[in-house]
Design a protein around this motif. Sequence first.
Motif, PDB file in Angstrom:
ATOM      1  N   LEU A  21      -4.085  64.280  58.247  1.00 31.68           N
ATOM      2  CA  LEU A  21      -4.734  64.529  56.964  1.00 31.68           C
ATOM      3  C   LEU A  21      -3.926  65.479  56.091  1.00 31.68           C
ATOM      4  O   LEU A  21      -3.929  65.350  54.866  1.00 31.68           O
ATOM      5  CB  LEU A  21      -6.148  65.073  57.192  1.00 31.68           C
ATOM      6  N   GLU A  22      -3.224  66.424  56.694  1.00 31.47           N
ATOM      7  CA  GLU A  22      -2.346  67.276  55.890  1.00 31.47           C
ATOM      8  C   GLU A  22      -1.201  66.447  55.318  1.00 31.47           C
ATOM      9  O   GLU A  22      -0.806  66.619  54.163  1.00 31.47           O
ATOM     10  CB  GLU A  22      -1.793  68.429  56.723  1.00 31.47           C
ATOM     11  N   GLY A  23      -0.669  65.520  56.140  1.00 23.84           N
ATOM     12  CA  GLY A  23       0.365  64.615  55.635  1.00 23.84           C
ATOM     13  C   GLY A  23      -0.154  63.728  54.522  1.00 23.84           C
ATOM     14  O   GLY A  23       0.539  63.481  53.529  1.00 23.84           O
ATOM     15  N   ALA A  24      -1.389  63.222  54.681  1.00 21.42           N
ATOM     16  CA  ALA A  24      -1.988  62.389  53.637  1.00 21.42           C
ATOM     17  C   ALA A  24      -2.207  63.194  52.359  1.00 21.42           C
ATOM     18  O   ALA A  24      -1.972  62.701  51.250  1.00 21.42           O
ATOM     19  CB  ALA A  24      -3.314  61.815  54.132  1.00 21.42           C
ATOM     20  N   LEU A  25      -2.654  64.447  52.521  1.00 23.07           N
ATOM     21  CA  LEU A  25      -2.839  65.326  51.365  1.00 23.07           C
ATOM     22  C   LEU A  25      -1.518  65.538  50.632  1.00 23.07           C
ATOM     23  O   LEU A  25      -1.449  65.444  49.402  1.00 23.07           O
ATOM     24  CB  LEU A  25      -3.406  66.661  51.840  1.00 23.07           C
ATOM     25  N   ILE A  26      -0.470  65.804  51.384  1.00 29.50           N
ATOM     26  CA  ILE A  26       0.832  66.087  50.785  1.00 29.50           C
ATOM     27  C   ILE A  26       1.440  64.839  50.150  1.00 29.50           C
ATOM     28  O   ILE A  26       1.930  64.874  49.012  1.00 29.50           O
ATOM     29  CB  ILE A  26       1.784  66.676  51.846  1.00 29.50           C
ATOM     30  N   ASP A  27       1.420  63.724  50.871  1.00 25.90           N
ATOM     31  CA  ASP A  27       2.128  62.523  50.424  1.00 25.90           C
ATOM     32  C   ASP A  27       1.338  61.679  49.425  1.00 25.90           C
ATOM     33  O   ASP A  27       1.928  61.046  48.545  1.00 25.90           O
ATOM     34  CB  ASP A  27       2.479  61.641  51.630  1.00 25.90           C
TER      35      ASP A  27
ATOM     36  N   GLY B 257       5.891  54.676  51.343  1.00 27.76           N
ATOM     37  CA  GLY B 257       5.570  55.245  52.647  1.00 27.76           C
ATOM     38  C   GLY B 257       6.747  55.179  53.603  1.00 27.76           C
ATOM     39  O   GLY B 257       7.028  56.126  54.338  1.00 27.76           O
ATOM     40  N   LEU B 258       7.458  54.053  53.602  1.00 30.77           N
ATOM     41  CA  LEU B 258       8.641  53.941  54.451  1.00 30.77           C
ATOM     42  C   LEU B 258       9.750  54.881  53.997  1.00 30.77           C
ATOM     43  O   LEU B 258      10.463  55.468  54.827  1.00 30.77           O
ATOM     44  CB  LEU B 258       9.141  52.489  54.451  1.00 30.77           C
TER      45      LEU B 258
ATOM     46  N   THR C 235       3.363  62.471  64.104  1.00 31.30           N
ATOM     47  CA  THR C 235       2.323  62.011  63.179  1.00 31.30           C
ATOM     48  C   THR C 235       2.891  61.831  61.783  1.00 31.30           C
ATOM     49  O   THR C 235       2.590  60.851  61.093  1.00 31.30           O
ATOM     50  CB  THR C 235       1.164  63.021  63.147  1.00 31.30           C
ATOM     51  N   PHE C 236       3.731  62.795  61.346  1.00 36.38           N
ATOM     52  CA  PHE C 236       4.350  62.683  60.031  1.00 36.38           C
ATOM     53  C   PHE C 236       5.325  61.519  59.972  1.00 36.38           C
ATOM     54  O   PHE C 236       5.550  60.937  58.913  1.00 36.38           O
ATOM     55  CB  PHE C 236       5.078  63.979  59.668  1.00 36.38           C
TER      56      PHE C 236
ATOM     57  N   PRO D  49       3.245  58.090  57.087  1.00 31.03           N
ATOM     58  CA  PRO D  49       3.534  57.544  55.752  1.00 31.03           C
ATOM     59  C   PRO D  49       3.574  56.028  55.680  1.00 31.03           C
ATOM     60  O   PRO D  49       2.917  55.443  54.807  1.00 31.03           O
ATOM     61  CB  PRO D  49       4.892  58.175  55.405  1.00 31.03           C
ATOM     62  N   PRO D  50       4.306  55.327  56.599  1.00 30.49           N
ATOM     63  CA  PRO D  50       4.277  53.863  56.487  1.00 30.49           C
ATOM     64  C   PRO D  50       2.916  53.270  56.826  1.00 30.49           C
ATOM     65  O   PRO D  50       2.491  52.283  56.215  1.00 30.49           O
ATOM     66  CB  PRO D  50       5.344  53.410  57.493  1.00 30.49           C
ATOM     67  N   LEU D  51       2.209  53.888  57.790  1.00 29.64           N
ATOM     68  CA  LEU D  51       0.883  53.388  58.145  1.00 29.64           C
ATOM     69  C   LEU D  51      -0.080  53.539  56.976  1.00 29.64           C
ATOM     70  O   LEU D  51      -0.776  52.593  56.591  1.00 29.64           O
ATOM     71  CB  LEU D  51       0.358  54.149  59.367  1.00 29.64           C
TER      72      LEU D  51
END
Length: 385
Positions: A219-225, A46-47, A340-341, A345-347
């Motif tokens: 949520l889009e970031g979570a979907l992607i990452d 995530g970092l 947000t992006f 990721p680290p969160l």
Amino acid sequence: MGIKFRLPLVWNVYFSFFIYAFSLGAIFPRLGDLQLQMGIGPAALGLSVTGAALGVQVSLLMASSVLSRLGFRKVMFFGMLLMGIGEALAGLATSPYVFFGWFFLAGLAIGVVEVAVNVEADRVEALAGRRIMNRSHAFWSLGFFATGLLGAFVAQLGVPAGLHLSLTGLVSVALTLLFLARYQPAPIRGADHDGPPKLARPTRGIMILVAFTLSAMLLEGALIDWSVIYMRDVFEESAFVNGLALTLGALGQFIIRFFADPVVDRHGAERVARVSLIALALGAGVVSFTPNSTLALIGFVFLGAGTAVIFPLAISAAAQRGDRSSPENVAALAQFSFVTFLLAPPLLGFVAENFGIRYSFGLALPLILGSWLTVGALSHAGRKA
């Protein structure tokens, strides 16, 4: 003569969104492989991924100024070239620090290209006299779908991530060159002639739009990452099925975005946004709690569909506010929405490592309520405040 000019112009904008996403999205189906290649856990991954987000933040500070000085064609070419180099070298990394550095380089390109394609879509929208923003973002999703499906396939075949990303970058730059050779950008809109300042500062209206986009961006970031890693860790599926989580999410986005513009014209931005937020909450709930991998994949489709129009509607509202040039407002919205992006990721990695990856998707549920309460900002386009 106007018809002959207009139709190619619109479809060339669609292609710019497609090829941008095709290049950008190539690395995400391979994050699980790169995690193993670097030998790190979810929190460290995530970092590492924040390298791109930080690069985006830096470039968005000056994106409107760069676009004003260089123009769409040069920004598109050099941006795609830099993005391809950054992702290819990140794909060779065996250390999270090296990965972070090369992904930061890619992020510098992503921010400027993001503003360029959205501003170009807004200008063509004004020239054509009809909405094309959602359909433009549909082709962004189609690019993500195509590169996600390709990534899942080559991962299943065992193709090294570095080779895959290098070839994707080369193909993307070559296609961009062919596209730019025959493309004449749309004329600058009236408010844009004033010229943007060096830094894009947000107004109160832009910050409300940022609040509106937070849940979808997270949520889009979570979907992607994290969707590929979610399927691997929770259900222990094959590399191809893992990649389908991202691919199906992008497909859901594409379908909704492709048909959204006439629906928005007919029913209004607010009503469409509220239906999207309901789908977003349903998708987040399913992914967070389902015990079944098939239902999880369906949940990712709802996540993609729910996020589909939120950011494009906000982009259109920002570009049409009329208080400043559209590049400045678009850059300001993108800059602060992409925070947000930077933080996600680290969160989400910390939550995944300490509490389980399911909870990473559940974190966005309270933010969906915030988006619901700020949806009225979409009706304020053209206001000076």
